[in-house]
Each structure stands twice: as structure tokens, then as C-alpha cells.
Motif scaffolding. Structure first.
Motif, PDB file in Angstrom:
ATOM      1  N   ILE A  11      -1.131 -15.278  -0.035  1.00  0.00           N
ATOM      2  CA  ILE A  11       0.077 -16.071  -0.275  1.00  0.00           C
ATOM      3  C   ILE A  11      -0.133 -17.381   0.477  1.00  0.00           C
ATOM      4  N   PRO A  12      -0.163 -18.513  -0.186  1.00  0.00           N
ATOM      5  CA  PRO A  12       0.308 -18.765  -1.554  1.00  0.00           C
ATOM      6  C   PRO A  12      -0.802 -18.890  -2.601  1.00  0.00           C
ATOM      7  N   PHE A  13      -2.083 -18.630  -2.233  1.00  0.00           N
ATOM      8  CA  PHE A  13      -3.177 -18.952  -3.147  1.00  0.00           C
ATOM      9  C   PHE A  13      -3.262 -17.998  -4.333  1.00  0.00           C
ATOM     10  N   SER A  14      -2.897 -16.716  -4.150  1.00  0.00           N
ATOM     11  CA  SER A  14      -2.935 -15.759  -5.257  1.00  0.00           C
ATOM     12  C   SER A  14      -1.551 -15.335  -5.711  1.00  0.00           C
ATOM     13  N   TYR A  15      -0.618 -15.213  -4.779  1.00  0.00           N
ATOM     14  CA  TYR A  15       0.752 -14.796  -5.097  1.00  0.00           C
ATOM     15  C   TYR A  15       1.680 -15.972  -4.805  1.00  0.00           C
ATOM     16  N   LYS A  16       2.362 -16.441  -5.833  1.00  0.00           N
ATOM     17  CA  LYS A  16       3.168 -17.651  -5.707  1.00  0.00           C
ATOM     18  C   LYS A  16       4.606 -17.326  -5.293  1.00  0.00           C
ATOM     19  N   GLY A  17       5.184 -18.238  -4.542  1.00  0.00           N
ATOM     20  CA  GLY A  17       6.563 -18.064  -4.133  1.00  0.00           C
ATOM     21  C   GLY A  17       7.011 -19.199  -3.230  1.00  0.00           C
ATOM     22  N   GLU A  18       8.163 -19.013  -2.644  1.00  0.00           N
ATOM     23  CA  GLU A  18       8.768 -20.051  -1.805  1.00  0.00           C
ATOM     24  C   GLU A  18       8.840 -19.561  -0.364  1.00  0.00           C
ATOM     25  N   LYS A  19       8.288 -20.356   0.565  1.00  0.00           N
ATOM     26  CA  LYS A  19       8.334 -19.967   1.961  1.00  0.00           C
ATOM     27  C   LYS A  19       9.284 -20.872   2.736  1.00  0.00           C
ATOM     28  N   THR A  20       9.811 -20.322   3.826  1.00  0.00           N
ATOM     29  CA  THR A  20      10.651 -21.090   4.746  1.00  0.00           C
ATOM     30  C   THR A  20      10.127 -20.869   6.153  1.00  0.00           C
ATOM     31  N   GLY A  21      10.451 -21.767   7.046  1.00  0.00           N
ATOM     32  CA  GLY A  21      10.010 -21.627   8.425  1.00  0.00           C
ATOM     33  C   GLY A  21       8.555 -22.015   8.601  1.00  0.00           C
ATOM     34  N   SER A  22       7.947 -21.528   9.664  1.00  0.00           N
ATOM     35  CA  SER A  22       6.603 -21.958  10.045  1.00  0.00           C
ATOM     36  C   SER A  22       5.668 -20.776  10.233  1.00  0.00           C
ATOM     37  N   LEU A  23       4.419 -20.930   9.762  1.00  0.00           N
ATOM     38  CA  LEU A  23       3.350 -19.970  10.015  1.00  0.00           C
ATOM     39  C   LEU A  23       2.107 -20.766  10.383  1.00  0.00           C
ATOM     40  N   THR A  24       1.627 -20.584  11.618  1.00  0.00           N
ATOM     41  CA  THR A  24       0.464 -21.343  12.080  1.00  0.00           C
ATOM     42  C   THR A  24      -0.657 -20.404  12.511  1.00  0.00           C
ATOM     43  N   VAL A  37      -2.388 -18.547  21.811  1.00  0.00           N
ATOM     44  CA  VAL A  37      -1.697 -18.007  20.640  1.00  0.00           C
ATOM     45  C   VAL A  37      -2.537 -18.342  19.405  1.00  0.00           C
ATOM     46  N   VAL A  38      -3.016 -17.320  18.696  1.00  0.00           N
ATOM     47  CA  VAL A  38      -3.856 -17.561  17.521  1.00  0.00           C
ATOM     48  C   VAL A  38      -3.071 -17.446  16.227  1.00  0.00           C
ATOM     49  N   LEU A  39      -1.896 -16.803  16.279  1.00  0.00           N
ATOM     50  CA  LEU A  39      -1.070 -16.639  15.080  1.00  0.00           C
ATOM     51  C   LEU A  39       0.395 -16.705  15.486  1.00  0.00           C
ATOM     52  N   SER A  40       1.173 -17.501  14.760  1.00  0.00           N
ATOM     53  CA  SER A  40       2.587 -17.654  15.131  1.00  0.00           C
ATOM     54  C   SER A  40       3.463 -17.777  13.897  1.00  0.00           C
ATOM     55  N   PHE A  41       4.447 -16.870  13.789  1.00  0.00           N
ATOM     56  CA  PHE A  41       5.514 -16.975  12.797  1.00  0.00           C
ATOM     57  C   PHE A  41       6.770 -17.473  13.519  1.00  0.00           C
ATOM     58  N   ASP A 101      10.736 -18.210  12.501  1.00  0.00           N
ATOM     59  CA  ASP A 101      11.825 -18.175  11.511  1.00  0.00           C
ATOM     60  C   ASP A 101      11.257 -18.218  10.091  1.00  0.00           C
ATOM     61  N   PHE A 102      10.229 -17.400   9.854  1.00  0.00           N
ATOM     62  CA  PHE A 102       9.485 -17.451   8.595  1.00  0.00           C
ATOM     63  C   PHE A 102      10.137 -16.540   7.555  1.00  0.00           C
ATOM     64  N   GLY A 103      10.189 -17.023   6.336  1.00  0.00           N
ATOM     65  CA  GLY A 103      10.683 -16.227   5.221  1.00  0.00           C
ATOM     66  C   GLY A 103       9.848 -16.479   3.984  1.00  0.00           C
ATOM     67  N   PHE A 104       9.870 -15.526   3.057  1.00  0.00           N
ATOM     68  CA  PHE A 104       9.117 -15.709   1.812  1.00  0.00           C
ATOM     69  C   PHE A 104       9.807 -14.988   0.675  1.00  0.00           C
ATOM     70  N   LYS A 105       9.860 -15.660  -0.493  1.00  0.00           N
ATOM     71  CA  LYS A 105      10.411 -15.077  -1.712  1.00  0.00           C
ATOM     72  C   LYS A 105       9.424 -15.290  -2.853  1.00  0.00           C
ATOM     73  N   TYR A 106       9.049 -14.207  -3.529  1.00  0.00           N
ATOM     74  CA  TYR A 106       8.165 -14.313  -4.694  1.00  0.00           C
ATOM     75  C   TYR A 106       8.920 -15.001  -5.828  1.00  0.00           C
ATOM     76  N   ASN A 107       8.185 -15.764  -6.624  1.00  0.00           N
ATOM     77  CA  ASN A 107       8.808 -16.463  -7.758  1.00  0.00           C
ATOM     78  C   ASN A 107       9.451 -15.488  -8.745  1.00  0.00           C
ATOM     79  N   ALA A 108       8.870 -14.299  -8.857  1.00  0.00           N
ATOM     80  CA  ALA A 108       9.357 -13.338  -9.850  1.00  0.00           C
ATOM     81  C   ALA A 108      10.557 -12.531  -9.352  1.00  0.00           C
ATOM     82  N   GLN A 109      10.988 -12.772  -8.118  1.00  0.00           N
ATOM     83  CA  GLN A 109      12.082 -11.974  -7.558  1.00  0.00           C
ATOM     84  C   GLN A 109      13.274 -12.853  -7.181  1.00  0.00           C
TER      85      GLN A 109
END
Length: 569
Positions: A57-70, A4-8, A10-18
């Protein structure tokens, strides 16, 4: 089982501006060697998912993430952008936005130079990768001198030099002619098999991507994954239509004939699908019931080109002795290879360039006597690259700009702008800055800014590039509405579906010349024209041949006319 090279999880993301999240509860695994297509309507979260994968994300577009991304078992939040780039190579929709070198060789070598690779090894690796993507003969050229397909090969080579684990393609077919798009799909397939890396493709043009097999199609809607299945399973259901994605034309034709699509038929491609004798008989019976056609009487010419020639220098002509008429209240498609002169022809009409010889006439008026502004009062032009048209910060102001320049009262401006924004799917964003939009959304802003002016002729360069089927349909139906009100529409397009479904007439460009002026179904059933103009034979033609229908051209025509009736009922 592959790593497995990429795994999400229960991942979520919300932009700071939204206020609301853009991604919800994403669960997805990608294994080494897999090829995955991610599809979904505009605004469903595809671009945000891509940005999470490649580190924007998150280096150029800021926001709040939940869950895991590997990536390869490591949380991306614990990885630097540099570290991520060693595992994930991104090929952008707009290749021009990815170039950093003055020559092809310099651009490919950029990552190696950052790693301080010695010169002999660097040259060897650049040559090796360039040959792998068939761009080795162009190493000394500037990227600006290359065609759309060649630019994409350079972008791909630039990420291949790092031996990445995942290739990420963001709308790779959006700006390519059909034949070059087909070659791009074949190239992606070849690279995946050569390297064994995982491939993720984000694309609206489902049928074109499925020219080569993919392992899974991940369908997204409203920030969630609604399906994660094989192409055969997906095409056997109704999820594509439900979520606004254009299903392959041959699938639609089979459904019209009353055939139930099943996974065991291997429907992922017109080449792979297995039809029974009963299925073929049903298609023939459907054709027999719907094979009549009414010929339309051509209208008078509104815009005429006579013996137009143009070149930036005396030794190289881009437009070579072109004569054509754009007829009143007609929807005309201009198609052909990348670099065939289609966009240049439009620029000559609008006065952005001046022809070396020949004349344009609008009704009886010679256009050489009109300024660019005076021509714009009659002819609106929507450019292929939206970033070249946008000049205002806010969306509403951008669309209203032309009306304000013409002194239209603000109350009327508000009414007209909001109506066009709604049609183009942009009304919810009317108070947003343009910079917050995706490439496809910016495209709709530029279309809206011209549509709101209601000129007599509108020329649109790739109007549906990057659009999902719902927005594509809304824009095209709005253009048809304008046509019914007396506006003439010209589309420069690589989208063969659009040409077949909407254009009454198709003009085919190759090497600065017109080689055909006919109906869309006539063009896409003529193998000589298809080959010369880098088009792609419609799968409807192949379906007719599979079913033993002798007049394949008439079958394609019958499908298009029936489709138009069904859609408008």
C-alpha cells in the motif's frame, strides 16, 4: 536511545473499494533492535498494517491514507517501492509465493543481481548469508525440494542480503511443524541479535512466538491499536481473551487454579514464570479435584488403511507400510514433521495419487474400485493451500459450486451456503470476490466449500492455519456439531493446541511411518515421540513439573477435559 526506524502518527487508511476505513488513528514507533509482535483477530487490520509498512500500500493496493508513516524519518509516500525494499525485508506467510530463482542460490542472489553487484562479491555475500541461516548445504537445490522450515530460511536469506533495517514476518509459523516453528522463532531471535535490526512479527500463535522474548506486543482490534505493552503486562490482564486471541495454556491452567497473574511473576514464558509455594499448592489442589477421567469405548472403523506404500520413484518411499483405522464419528488428528507423509496419505485416500501397494477400505468397499468423484461423495478433502482449491471469482459461488454440480435446488443452496458462511465467519463477505480476502479468509472459504456438502468423512489439512482464536473455535465447534450428526473428522495439523483440545485420538507420522496412535495428551507427554516427530512438549507438562506433580500426563488430561467442560457450559 536507539533510532526510530518506523513511525506511525495518527495514521489511517481506507481502501478505494470500501466505504469505511480499515485502519484508524494508528500511533506506533519501532526502534532499531526492538522485537515486536503484532496480534489480533482476523480482519482487525494486521495485514493492511503490514502492507502499509512494506509498500504494497499504495503501490499494489489503492486507497486513501491520513496521518503520517515514516521509515527512518522519511515519509513512505515520498519513497519508491525499491527504496522501501532496501529498508524493509518481508518474509511472507506462504514462502512459495516469494521464490523467484530456480535454485536456492539464485533466489538469495536476486536482490544483489538487481543492484548489479559483481560476481565475486555476490557469491561471497550469498554464501555468508546462507551459512548464517543454516541453508548453505542446499544452495544448488530447487526451493521446491526443501521442507517448510528450509523454505522459510531461504526467504529470510533473500531479504538479509540487503542489510535491511526492519525484518517483517507475516504469519511465519502458519505452515511449520511445532519443532520447526520453534527453530524459526530461535532463528528470528538470532538474526535480530546478529544484525541489530528491528523485527516485527505478525502471528496468531502467541505462546509459540514467546518461546523467545519479545519487547512489546501490539494488540489490534477493528483497525485500532488497543494495547501496546510488554508480554508480562499483557498476559496479566484479560485483553487476549476479550479480543479472541488464545492465551498460553499454562496461563489458562494457572487461572483455573485461582492464581492471579501479575507482571512481576514474569509470565511471558513457562520457563521464566515465578511461582510461589502457595501458587504451586493451588495447582496441586486443583489437580486433585479434577483428576478423574472416563475412558471412551472405541467405535467401529469407517475407513481402513492396510499396508499402504507409496513413492514417486522406486528409490524413495514417502509412505512405508502404513496401517491405520479411522473410526466412525471420531475426531482424529494426524501430526508429525513437515514431509512425513501426512498430506500424501490424505491424497491417497481421496484417489489423487495411487498407492504402489496396500489397500484402503471404506466400510467393506475397496476404494480402488471407486473414482475420485465417487470417493468425494463419501470423503471431503480441504487442502492446505487454499489457492489450489479455489476456482470461482465470487465467494458465494465458490462455496455453492459443489452443490450446483450435484443439482441441488438454488433455494436449498442459498440456505446451506449462508449457514456455513456464517459459521466460518464469512457471511459479511458473501458478495465479495475471493481475491479481496486474506490467506486466512481464503482458507475459511475452502473449508466452507467442503463442509456445505456434508460428506461422511472430512479430511482437513491445516484447517486453522492463519485463524484467530475466535474463528478457530467457531470452525472447530462447527466440526464437532457435524461429528455429533454422524460425520467423521480427520485433521492434519501442526497445531498442538487444536490436537489437545479437540482430537479424541492422535496418529503420529515420521518418515512415512506411524510411530504412535494414542490420545493427544499421551503423545505430548512422551519425550521420545516428541523428538522423533518434531512436535513440541506442551507447556502444561512443564507446569506440572514446576509444581511437583508426579503424573504430568494425568495433569494434562485433566486440564483438557476440564477445558472442554468449561467451554461448553
Amino acid at each position: 536511545m536507539e533510532e526510530v526506524v518506523l513511525s506511525f502518527k495518527d495514521f489511517g487508511f481506507k481502501y478505494n473499494a470500501q466505504v469505511e476505513p480499515t485502519l484508524y488513528n494508528i500511533d506506533l514507533e519501532v526502534r532499531r533492535g526492538e522485537k515486536i509482535l503484532i496480534a489480533g483477530p482476523s480482519g482487525c487490520g494486521k495485514s493492511t498494517l503490514v502492507h502499509c509498512i512494506n509498500g504494497l500500500i499504495p503501490f499494489s493496493y489503492k486507497g486513501e491514507k491520513t496521518g503520517s508513516l515514516t521509515v527512518k524519518g522519511k515519509e513512505t509516500s515520498d519513497m519508491s517501492m525499491f527504496e522501501l525494499s532496501k529498508s524493509i525485508g518481508t518474509v511472507l506467510q506462504d514462502s512459495d509465493g516469494q521464490f523467484v530463482g530456480l535454485t536456492v542460490a539464485e533466489d538469495i542472489a536476486f536482490a544483489l543481481e538487481n543492484d548489479c553487484i559483481g560476481e565475486p562479491e555476490l557469491h561471497e555475500r550469498v554464501a555468508e548469508v546462507a551459512d548464517l541461516v543454516s541453508i548453505g548445504d542446499h544452495l544448488g537445490k530447487s526451493p521446491a525440494q526443501l521442507s517448510g522450515g528450509q523454505k522459510q530460511r531461504v526467504s529470510l536469506a533473500g531479504v538479509m542480503v540487503d542489510n535491511v533495517d526492519i525484518f517483517l514476518f507475516d504469519e511465519p509459523l502458519a505452515n511449520l511443524d511445532p519443532a520447526t516453528g520453534k527453530q524459526a522463532v530461535e532463528l528470528i531471535d538470532e538474526i535480530q541479535r546478529e544484525t541489530g535490526s528491528a523485527v516485527i512479527i505478525v502471528e496468531h500463535r502467541l505462546e509459540d512466538v514467546l518461546w523467545r522474548h519479545v519487547d512489546r506486543v501490539v494488540l489490534m482490534n477493528d483497525g485500532r491499536i488497543v494495547s501496546n505493552s510488554t508480554p508480562d503486562e499483557l498476559l496479566s490482564g484479560d485483553l487476549l481473551r476479550r479480543y479472541g486471541i488464545r492465551e498460553p495454556l499454562y496461563i489458562t491452567a494457572l487461572k483455573y487454579a485461582g492464581i492471579q497473574i501479575r507482571p512481576e511473576m514474569q509470565p511471558w514464558s513457562i520457563r521464566s514464570i515465578e511461582l510461589s509455594d502457595s501458587d504451586r499448592a493451588k495447582v496441586c489442589q486443583w489437580f486433585a479435584r479434577h483428576s478423574e477421567s472416563e475412558e471412551k469405548t472405541p467405535s467401529e472403523a469407517l475407513l481402513s488403511a492396510r499396508n499402504i506404500c507409496f513413492g514417486y520413484d522406486a528409490d524413495h518411499r514417502i509412505i512405508n507400510d502404513i496401517s491405520a483405522d479411522i473410526r466412525r464419528e471420531e475426531l482424529t488428528a494426524i501430526v508429525g514433521t513437515n514431509g512425513a507423509g501426512k498430506s500424501t496419505f490424505a491424497k491417497l485416500i481421496c484417489g489423487f495419487e495411487t498407492q504402489n501397494s496396500g489397500d484402503f477400505f471404506f466400510r467393506e468397499t475397496d476404494l480402488k474400485n471407486l473414482s475420485i468423484k465417487e470417493r468425494a461423495d463419501h470423503i471431503g478433502y480441504v487442502m492446505q493451500n487454499p489457492n489450489q482449491m479455489i476456482s470461482k471469482v465470487m465467494i458465494f459461488d465458490e462455496v455453492a459450486l459443489g452443490l450446483r454440480k450435484r443439482g441441488v435446488p438454488e433455494e436449498e443452496i442459498k440456505k446451506r451456503v449462508e449457514r456455513v458462511l456464517e459459521i466460518c465467519g464469512l457471511k459479511p463477505f458473501r458478495k465479495w470476490p475471493v481475491s479481496a480476502l486474506s490467506f486466512g479468509q481464503k482458507k475459511r472459504v475452502t473449508i466452507a466449500s467442503i463442509l456445505v456438502l456434508e460428506p461422511e468423512i472430512i479430511i482437513l489439512d491445516e484447517p486453522t492455519a492463519g485463524q484467530d482464536y475466535r474463528h478457530y473455535t467457531e470452525i472447530m465447534e462447527f466440526l464437532l456439531e457435524l461429528k455429533q450428526r454422524g460425520i467423521t473428522i480427520v485433521l492434519i495439523t501442526h497445531d498442538m493446541h487444536l490436537m489437545l483440545e479437540y482430537a479424541e485420538r492422535t496418529i503420529v507420522f515420521t518418515n512415512g511411518q506411524i510411530i504412535a496412535d494414542d490420545t493427544g495428551y499421551a503423545v505430548l507427554t512422551d519425550r521420545e515421540i516428541i523428538e522423533k516427530a518434531s512436535l513440541k512438549e506442551t507447556s502444561l507438562y512443564s507446569l506440572a513439573e514446576k509444581c511437583g506433580i508426579g503424573d504430568a500426563r494425568a495433569f494434562v488430561r485433566s486440564f483438557i477435559e476440564y477445558e472442554r467442560k468449561v467451554f461448553r457450559e
